[in-house]
Design an enzyme around this catalytic site. Structure first.
Site, PDB file in Angstrom:
ATOM      1  N   HIS A 196     104.098  31.520  33.901  1.00 61.69           N
ATOM      2  CA  HIS A 196     105.219  30.650  34.283  1.00 61.69           C
ATOM      3  C   HIS A 196     104.764  29.425  35.096  1.00 61.69           C
ATOM      4  CE1 HIS A 196     107.799  33.991  33.059  1.00 61.69           C
ATOM      5  NE2 HIS A 196     107.072  34.781  33.804  1.00 61.69           N
TER       6      HIS A 196
HETATM    7  O1  RIB Z   1     109.545  34.231  37.900  1.00 59.83           O
HETATM    8  C1  RIB Z   1     108.186  33.881  37.958  1.00 59.83           C
HETATM    9  C2  RIB Z   1     107.891  33.142  39.230  1.00 59.83           C
HETATM   10  O2  RIB Z   1     108.043  33.994  40.362  1.00 59.83           O
HETATM   11  C3  RIB Z   1     106.435  32.669  39.287  1.00 59.83           C
HETATM   12  O3  RIB Z   1     106.329  31.564  40.147  1.00 59.83           O
HETATM   13  C4  RIB Z   1     105.755  33.864  39.889  1.00 59.83           C
HETATM   14  O4  RIB Z   1     104.501  33.525  40.499  1.00 59.83           O
HETATM   15  C5  RIB Z   1     106.765  34.262  40.931  1.00 59.83           C
HETATM   16  O5  RIB Z   1     106.545  33.445  42.099  1.00 59.83           O
END
Ligand code: RIB
Ligand code: CA
Length: 318
Positions: free
Chosen positions: A245
């Site tokens: 992500h």
């Molecule tokens: O939902 C994914 C996000 O939440 C990413 O930034 C992961 O590292 C967590 O922080």
């Protein structure tokens, strides 16, 4: 073309580490500083991980400041079940950074860095928005010194870890509501978008074959991530790959041409029994908000193949 200067706020966990391996090496970006916050893990762990990832990348030159120990108005519910108890899926650093974080807390560091810039720059927010909210609450003039916040979080019709909320919003919904409520230009790299940015098993094998120290870190951390996220993101019952992500979010800054998105009005639910952390994005303009209130650029889609190639090019350059 002149590199884009950015500040990065993160809660280094696995996908933050992968994102940093790209951000600190991509020719299109120049990282002025990094801040850490509680999120995936407590802030001591995210700070330790971020300092040592920067050291692994050969970037002890990039200043780092430690941030909030807890969300604005609630206790931290971390994501150790996704990232492992050390935040990197058990990966251990062979060499530790010798340096310590800057003296001031993240929000004061960000303010100092922003004031030193000749023009507004981007804040790439890969974590709960606690530090950014504290910066804007304590220093309202920072609003004019930030070009935009490019954030990993929000969603159209999905969520992780709840059916409607994404982690970085759910962990501190009051902070997200506050930051978006300031009407700062805000890019929401949504879960709907990042779920289209997965790395396939074949691409993970290509990373393993690179066999440089950074690729080895990515490969080992990804191994844990495959297990911890296996229920997510399956297509026809088969897991098509793993979603990095935060890497997707950074790639928007270096390669916006790969993304599709539109501007909408948005707000955040902070009190719902079932919906806390839900990002209300007014896709059908039901609320008829004036254009100046439609400050959120909601990213819906990314050209996955091109995104992966850009990452592979950078990772193989180490
Ligand atoms: O939902 C994914 C996000 O939440 C990413 O930034 C992961 O590292 C967590 O922080
Ligand atoms: Ca993160």
């Amino acid at each position: 073309m002149k590199p884009i200067r950015v500040l990065i706020d993160c809660d280094t966990g696995i996908d933050d580490a992968v994102a940093l391996s790209y951000a600190l090496r991509a020719p299109e970006l120049e990282v002025a500083g990094v801040t850490t916050v509680c999120g995936n893990l407590p802030v001591d762990v995210t700070t330790y991980n971020t300092l040592n990832v920067l050291h692994l990348l050969g970037r002890d030159d990039v200043p780092l400041a430690r941030g909030a120990e807890r969300p604005l108005a609630r206790e931290l519910e971390d994501a150790a079940y996704i990232h492992g108890s050390n935040g990197l899926g058990g990966y251990e650093f062979a060499e530790k950074a010798a340096r310590t974080p800057e003296a001031e807390p993240a929000w004061e560091f960000l303010y100092r860095m922003l004031r030193a810039e000749s023009a507004p720059i981007d804040i790439i927010a890969l974590a709960p928005l606690t530090n950014i909210a504290l910066l804007l609450q304590k220093h309202p003039d920072a609003l004019g010194r930030i070009r935009r916040v490019v954030f990993m979080g929000g969603s159209l019709r999905t969520g992780n870890p709840t059916p409607v909320a994404t982690f970085n919003v759910l962990a501190d919904p009051e902070a997200a509501k506050y930051v978006i409520g300031t009407k700062i230009p805000f890019v929401m790299c949504s879960l709907d978008c990042t779920r289209g940015s997965y790395l396939t098993w074949e691409e993970l094998d290509r990373i393993r074959a690179l066999d440089n120290p950074i690729a080895r870190m990515v490969w080992q951390a990804a191994g844990f991530y495959i297990q911890s996220t296996k229920r997510e993101n399956a297509v026809d019952g088969k897991k098509k790959g793993i979603d990095i992500h935060d890497l997707c979010t950074v790639m928007y800054v270096s390669h916006p041409e790969l993304f599709q998105g539109e501007h909408y009005f948005a707000d955040v639910e902070t009190k719902g029994e079932l919906t806390t952390g839900f990002t209300l994005v007014d896709f059908e303009d039901n609320l008829r908000k004036p254009p100046e209130d439609k400050t959120v650029l909601f990213l819906k889609k990314v050209d996955r193949a091109a995104y992966v190639q850009h990452y592979m090019d950078v990772l193989s350059s180490y």
